[in-house]
Write a protein that holds these residues in place. Structure first.
Motif, PDB file in Angstrom:
ATOM      1  N   ASP A  53     -36.179  59.192   4.365  1.00  0.00           N
ATOM      2  CA  ASP A  53     -35.889  60.926   4.684  1.00  0.00           C
ATOM      3  C   ASP A  53     -35.998  61.177   3.069  1.00  0.00           C
ATOM      4  O   ASP A  53     -34.750  61.298   2.420  1.00  0.00           O
ATOM      5  CB  ASP A  53     -34.585  60.706   5.044  1.00  0.00           C
ATOM      6  CG  ASP A  53     -33.720  62.126   5.134  1.00  0.00           C
ATOM      7  OD1 ASP A  53     -34.072  63.137   4.555  1.00  0.00           O
ATOM      8  OD2 ASP A  53     -33.493  62.165   5.743  1.00  0.00           O
ATOM      9  N   GLU A  54     -37.202  62.639   2.645  1.00  0.00           N
ATOM     10  CA  GLU A  54     -37.523  62.410   1.641  1.00  0.00           C
ATOM     11  C   GLU A  54     -36.547  63.771   1.050  1.00  0.00           C
ATOM     12  O   GLU A  54     -35.807  63.358  -0.177  1.00  0.00           O
ATOM     13  CB  GLU A  54     -38.806  63.286   1.285  1.00  0.00           C
ATOM     14  CG  GLU A  54     -40.045  62.294   1.643  1.00  0.00           C
ATOM     15  CD  GLU A  54     -40.236  61.230   0.551  1.00  0.00           C
ATOM     16  OE1 GLU A  54     -40.072  61.530  -1.071  1.00  0.00           O
ATOM     17  OE2 GLU A  54     -40.635  60.558   0.625  1.00  0.00           O
ATOM     18  N   ALA A  55     -36.466  64.621   1.824  1.00  0.00           N
ATOM     19  CA  ALA A  55     -34.672  65.315   1.818  1.00  0.00           C
ATOM     20  C   ALA A  55     -32.884  64.589   1.311  1.00  0.00           C
ATOM     21  O   ALA A  55     -32.679  65.225  -0.230  1.00  0.00           O
ATOM     22  CB  ALA A  55     -34.291  66.158   2.760  1.00  0.00           C
ATOM     23  N   VAL A  56     -32.983  63.466   1.641  1.00  0.00           N
ATOM     24  CA  VAL A  56     -31.739  62.836   1.091  1.00  0.00           C
ATOM     25  C   VAL A  56     -32.433  62.326   0.043  1.00  0.00           C
ATOM     26  O   VAL A  56     -31.627  62.623  -1.175  1.00  0.00           O
ATOM     27  CB  VAL A  56     -31.201  61.626   1.822  1.00  0.00           C
ATOM     28  CG1 VAL A  56     -30.374  61.030   1.812  1.00  0.00           C
ATOM     29  CG2 VAL A  56     -30.529  62.932   3.399  1.00  0.00           C
ATOM     30  N   LYS A  57     -33.438  61.396  -0.408  1.00  0.00           N
ATOM     31  CA  LYS A  57     -33.454  61.130  -1.525  1.00  0.00           C
ATOM     32  C   LYS A  57     -33.836  62.054  -2.930  1.00  0.00           C
ATOM     33  O   LYS A  57     -33.537  61.999  -3.954  1.00  0.00           O
ATOM     34  CB  LYS A  57     -34.980  60.504  -1.843  1.00  0.00           C
ATOM     35  CG  LYS A  57     -35.126  59.020  -0.515  1.00  0.00           C
ATOM     36  CD  LYS A  57     -36.609  58.150  -0.423  1.00  0.00           C
ATOM     37  CE  LYS A  57     -38.044  58.920  -0.391  1.00  0.00           C
ATOM     38  NZ  LYS A  57     -38.459  58.268  -0.346  1.00  0.00           N
ATOM     39  N   VAL A  58     -34.118  63.684  -2.744  1.00  0.00           N
ATOM     40  CA  VAL A  58     -34.333  64.080  -3.168  1.00  0.00           C
ATOM     41  C   VAL A  58     -32.952  65.078  -3.807  1.00  0.00           C
ATOM     42  O   VAL A  58     -32.997  64.681  -4.954  1.00  0.00           O
ATOM     43  CB  VAL A  58     -35.160  65.449  -2.731  1.00  0.00           C
ATOM     44  CG1 VAL A  58     -35.069  67.317  -3.857  1.00  0.00           C
ATOM     45  CG2 VAL A  58     -36.495  65.069  -2.820  1.00  0.00           C
ATOM     46  N   ILE A  59     -31.853  64.815  -3.039  1.00  0.00           N
ATOM     47  CA  ILE A  59     -30.828  65.471  -3.231  1.00  0.00           C
ATOM     48  C   ILE A  59     -29.919  64.378  -4.043  1.00  0.00           C
ATOM     49  O   ILE A  59     -29.401  64.404  -4.660  1.00  0.00           O
ATOM     50  CB  ILE A  59     -29.724  65.923  -2.208  1.00  0.00           C
ATOM     51  CG1 ILE A  59     -28.539  66.733  -2.555  1.00  0.00           C
ATOM     52  CG2 ILE A  59     -29.534  64.714  -0.847  1.00  0.00           C
ATOM     53  CD1 ILE A  59     -28.840  67.825  -2.460  1.00  0.00           C
ATOM     54  N   PHE A  60     -30.538  62.499  -3.170  1.00  0.00           N
ATOM     55  CA  PHE A  60     -29.687  61.413  -4.508  1.00  0.00           C
ATOM     56  C   PHE A  60     -30.176  61.494  -6.081  1.00  0.00           C
ATOM     57  O   PHE A  60     -29.090  61.290  -6.469  1.00  0.00           O
ATOM     58  CB  PHE A  60     -29.962  60.413  -3.927  1.00  0.00           C
ATOM     59  CG  PHE A  60     -29.613  59.640  -4.489  1.00  0.00           C
ATOM     60  CD1 PHE A  60     -28.143  58.695  -4.850  1.00  0.00           C
ATOM     61  CD2 PHE A  60     -31.038  58.328  -5.164  1.00  0.00           C
ATOM     62  CE1 PHE A  60     -28.049  57.384  -5.212  1.00  0.00           C
ATOM     63  CE2 PHE A  60     -30.004  57.936  -5.753  1.00  0.00           C
ATOM     64  CZ  PHE A  60     -28.800  56.496  -5.808  1.00  0.00           C
ATOM     65  N   GLU A  61     -31.539  62.257  -6.023  1.00  0.00           N
ATOM     66  CA  GLU A  61     -31.823  61.650  -7.211  1.00  0.00           C
ATOM     67  C   GLU A  61     -31.149  63.129  -7.903  1.00  0.00           C
ATOM     68  O   GLU A  61     -30.671  62.631  -9.920  1.00  0.00           O
ATOM     69  CB  GLU A  61     -33.445  61.607  -7.710  1.00  0.00           C
ATOM     70  CG  GLU A  61     -34.076  60.451  -7.282  1.00  0.00           C
ATOM     71  CD  GLU A  61     -34.041  59.401  -8.135  1.00  0.00           C
ATOM     72  OE1 GLU A  61     -33.636  59.656  -9.275  1.00  0.00           O
ATOM     73  OE2 GLU A  61     -33.703  58.520  -7.423  1.00  0.00           O
ATOM     74  N   LYS A  62     -31.339  64.187  -7.673  1.00  0.00           N
ATOM     75  CA  LYS A  62     -30.766  65.071  -8.497  1.00  0.00           C
ATOM     76  C   LYS A  62     -28.988  64.757  -8.341  1.00  0.00           C
ATOM     77  O   LYS A  62     -28.943  65.870  -9.938  1.00  0.00           O
ATOM     78  CB  LYS A  62     -30.277  66.708  -7.306  1.00  0.00           C
ATOM     79  CG  LYS A  62     -29.409  67.672  -8.374  1.00  0.00           C
ATOM     80  CD  LYS A  62     -29.418  69.060  -7.359  1.00  0.00           C
ATOM     81  CE  LYS A  62     -29.245  70.143  -7.541  1.00  0.00           C
ATOM     82  NZ  LYS A  62     -28.875  71.164  -6.947  1.00  0.00           N
ATOM     83  N   TYR A  63     -28.330  64.751  -7.917  1.00  0.00           N
ATOM     84  CA  TYR A  63     -26.931  63.993  -8.463  1.00  0.00           C
ATOM     85  C   TYR A  63     -27.088  62.791  -8.899  1.00  0.00           C
ATOM     86  O   TYR A  63     -26.131  62.480  -9.171  1.00  0.00           O
ATOM     87  CB  TYR A  63     -26.127  64.623  -7.765  1.00  0.00           C
ATOM     88  CG  TYR A  63     -25.978  65.523  -7.264  1.00  0.00           C
ATOM     89  CD1 TYR A  63     -25.425  66.523  -7.852  1.00  0.00           C
ATOM     90  CD2 TYR A  63     -26.817  66.018  -6.499  1.00  0.00           C
ATOM     91  CE1 TYR A  63     -24.978  67.912  -7.514  1.00  0.00           C
ATOM     92  CE2 TYR A  63     -26.459  67.892  -6.167  1.00  0.00           C
ATOM     93  CZ  TYR A  63     -25.681  68.375  -6.607  1.00  0.00           C
ATOM     94  OH  TYR A  63     -25.334  69.651  -6.506  1.00  0.00           O
TER      95      TYR A  63
END
Length: 63
Positions: A53-63
């Motif tokens: 799930d790329e979207a979940v991975k992106v938001i995890f990396e952001k925060y």
């Protein structure tokens, strides 16, 4: 969390339950400040992190 016998139990947050609402809020234009009462890092149960799930991975990396 410290148990009655003094041992520690990891009471981390499930990544999807934590990050998907944050993803929706970010998409709506909101930012988030994340903190714990003690100042310790937030515990995320990495065993449950979705690998595809790329979207979940992106938001995890952001925060």
């Amino acid at each position: 969390m410290t148990m009655q016998n003094g041992k520690k139990f990891s009471a981390g947050n499930h990544p999807v339950e934590t990050l998907v609402p944050m993803l929706h809020l970010a998409t709506a234009g909101f930012d988030a400040d994340i903190f714990t009462p003690t100042g310790a890092p937030v515990a995320i149960e990495m065993w449950a992190m979705p690998s595809e799930d790329e979207a979940v991975k992106v938001i995890f990396e952001k925060y």
